[in-house]
Design an enzyme around this catalytic site. Structure first.
Site, PDB file in Angstrom:
ATOM      1  N   ASP A 129      13.036   3.263   1.091  1.00 45.30           N
ATOM      2  CA  ASP A 129      12.173   2.657   2.114  1.00 45.30           C
ATOM      3  C   ASP A 129      12.986   2.146   3.303  1.00 45.30           C
ATOM      4  O   ASP A 129      12.696   2.494   4.459  1.00 45.30           O
ATOM      5  CB  ASP A 129      11.391   1.463   1.527  1.00 45.30           C
ATOM      6  CG  ASP A 129      10.177   1.892   0.751  1.00 45.30           C
ATOM      7  OD1 ASP A 129      10.139   3.050   0.322  1.00 45.30           O
ATOM      8  OD2 ASP A 129       9.271   1.054   0.559  1.00 45.30           O
ATOM      9  N   ALA A 177       0.810  -1.213   0.000  1.00 46.75           N
ATOM     10  CA  ALA A 177       0.000   0.000   0.000  1.00 46.75           C
ATOM     11  C   ALA A 177       0.845   1.266   0.000  1.00 46.75           C
ATOM     12  O   ALA A 177       0.345   2.352   0.250  1.00 46.75           O
ATOM     13  CB  ALA A 177      -0.932  -0.021   1.216  1.00 46.75           C
ATOM     14  N   GLY A 178       2.162   1.118  -0.214  1.00 53.81           N
ATOM     15  CA  GLY A 178       3.026   2.299  -0.267  1.00 53.81           C
ATOM     16  C   GLY A 178       3.431   2.799   1.108  1.00 53.81           C
ATOM     17  O   GLY A 178       3.956   3.899   1.239  1.00 53.81           O
TER      18      GLY A 178
HETATM   19  O1  PMV Z   1       5.425   1.573  -2.800  1.00 55.60           O
HETATM   20  P1  PMV Z   1       6.479   2.061  -1.905  1.00 55.60           P
HETATM   21  O2  PMV Z   1       6.069   3.086  -0.930  1.00 55.60           O
HETATM   22  O3  PMV Z   1       7.307   0.991  -1.289  1.00 55.60           O
HETATM   23  O4  PMV Z   1       7.413   3.012  -2.757  1.00 55.60           O
HETATM   24  C1  PMV Z   1       8.413   2.667  -3.552  1.00 55.60           C
HETATM   25  C2  PMV Z   1       9.016   3.922  -4.100  1.00 55.60           C
HETATM   26  C3  PMV Z   1       9.510   3.788  -5.512  1.00 55.60           C
HETATM   27  O5  PMV Z   1      10.204   4.992  -5.800  1.00 55.60           O
HETATM   28  C4  PMV Z   1       8.358   3.640  -6.484  1.00 55.60           C
HETATM   29  C5  PMV Z   1      10.459   2.619  -5.668  1.00 55.60           C
HETATM   30  C6  PMV Z   1      11.753   2.784  -4.919  1.00 55.60           C
HETATM   31  O6  PMV Z   1      12.394   1.741  -4.663  1.00 55.60           O
HETATM   32  O7  PMV Z   1      12.167   3.905  -4.628  1.00 55.60           O
END
Ligand code: PMV
Length: 316
Positions: free
Chosen positions: A152, A104-105
């Site tokens: 992350d 979910a980001g």
């Molecule tokens: O979906 P999330 O919050 O884990 O975001 C990943 C962020 C991206 O830029 C899309 C990928 C990354 O590894 O930075």
């Protein structure tokens, strides 16, 4: 025997997702309202080396050696043992609990990995430095994300707002004036590995169109850093809106995300954008004391399955 427990927060990306994979800056902050937790306890009745992993919330219960070496739980433990040069460990039970929605980001994968690494290393009597936790977690992020930027694992490990550029020293972002966000969940779990792969395809097919979009997103993250560090909160909303428009042109928005972004803006948010990999997951809206309740109601009416109010500030 005492239990060893470790936790790690969720996170959201304020600016720069996707472009950050290509060396542009990104801004991410911890979200402490949601947490992953690992509890490790010696299992005196089990034969040496037996490691049982339980995650009751997702109905998961397995011995380590029954899992594929590519399973993220197993990969994290194997990597940790390799790091310590351990060939066999005392038997233990690892319980994983998390309130962070999956795919979910909100950094659920990174938070679970960080909690596992910290919990088990404490149990073994060798607590790890943040730098080591983050770099081991980055290796596991590759299993979740394919080609992650590292944003992350960095924000989840260090638990502070970061201005992140791939392969560069981590920069802590100083928040001049705290500001409020609402995080709203579309309820759609969409794997980041898919959106990251699709953006890569788009970039490979039409680099002349996509490279300038990455650069433009990077410029917005730079401008946002300045605004955040100088208390110019009124500049952030328009920057978020521009960032969202650029993410839409990378084809990582969705009907549901568009609906939530529009609802937030119509209800008085000064900026709104998707956050993270996109197509599902969460969006964020910048609010103030006057708009917060109205925006939150509007998001729920527009279909958000969950909302979180969070204040972006320096860590205590
Ligand atoms: O979906 P999330 O919050 O884990 O975001 C990943 C962020 C991206 O830029 C899309 C990928 C990354 O590894 O930075």
């Amino acid at each position: 025997m005492p239990a060893f427990s470790a936790s790690a927060p969720g996170k959201i990306i304020l600016f720069g997702e996707h472009a950050v994979v290509y060396g542009q800056p990104g801004i991410a902050v911890p979200v402490t309202q949601v947490q992953a937790k690992a509890i490790v306890q010696a299992d005196i009745d089990a034969p040496p080396g037996r490691i049982r992993i339980q995650a009751p919330e997702i109905g998961f219960d397995s011995n380590l050696d029954e899992l594929s070496p590519l399973h993220p739980f197993r990969a994290a433990i194997d990597l940790l043992f390799k790091h310590f040069g351990i060939e066999s460990s005392p038997a233990f039970r690892l319980q994983i609990k998390s309130t962070i929605p999956i795919a979910a980001g909100l950094g659920s994968g990174a938070a679970v990995t960080v909690a596992i690494l910290r919990g088990i290393s404490a149990f073994l009597g060798h607590p790890l430095a943040d730098e080591t936790v983050s770099s081991l977690a980055f290796e596991i992020e590759k299993l979740y994300h394919g080609t992650p930027s590292g944003i992350d694992n960095t924000v989840v490990t260090y638990k502070r707002p970061v201005y992140f550029i791939r392969n560069k020293e981590i920069e802590t972002l100083k928040i001049h004036t705290p500001f409020q966000l609402i995080i709203a969940d579309t309820g759609i779990a969409y794997p980041t590995s898919v959106t990251v792969g699709d953006v890569r395809k788009l970039w490979e097919e039409t680099p002349d169109q996509i490279t300038p979009i990455f650069s433009a997103i990077g410029s917005l993250a730079k401008a946002a850093k300045y605004a955040i560090e100088h208390g110019k909160i009124n500049q952030l909303g328009p920057l978020m809106n521009e960032n969202h428009d650029l993410l839409r042109s990378l084809k990582v928005s969705s009907i549901e995300l568009e609906k939530l972004v529009k609802a937030a803006l119509d209800a008085g948010a000064s900026g709104a954008k998707l956050s993270g990999g996109g197509r599902g997951g969460n969006m964020i809206a910048l609010v103030d004391a006057h708009s917060i309740a109205h925006v939150e109601n509007a998001l729920v009416t527009a279909g958000a399955v969950n909302t979180i109010q969070t204040t972006i500030d320096n860590p205590v």
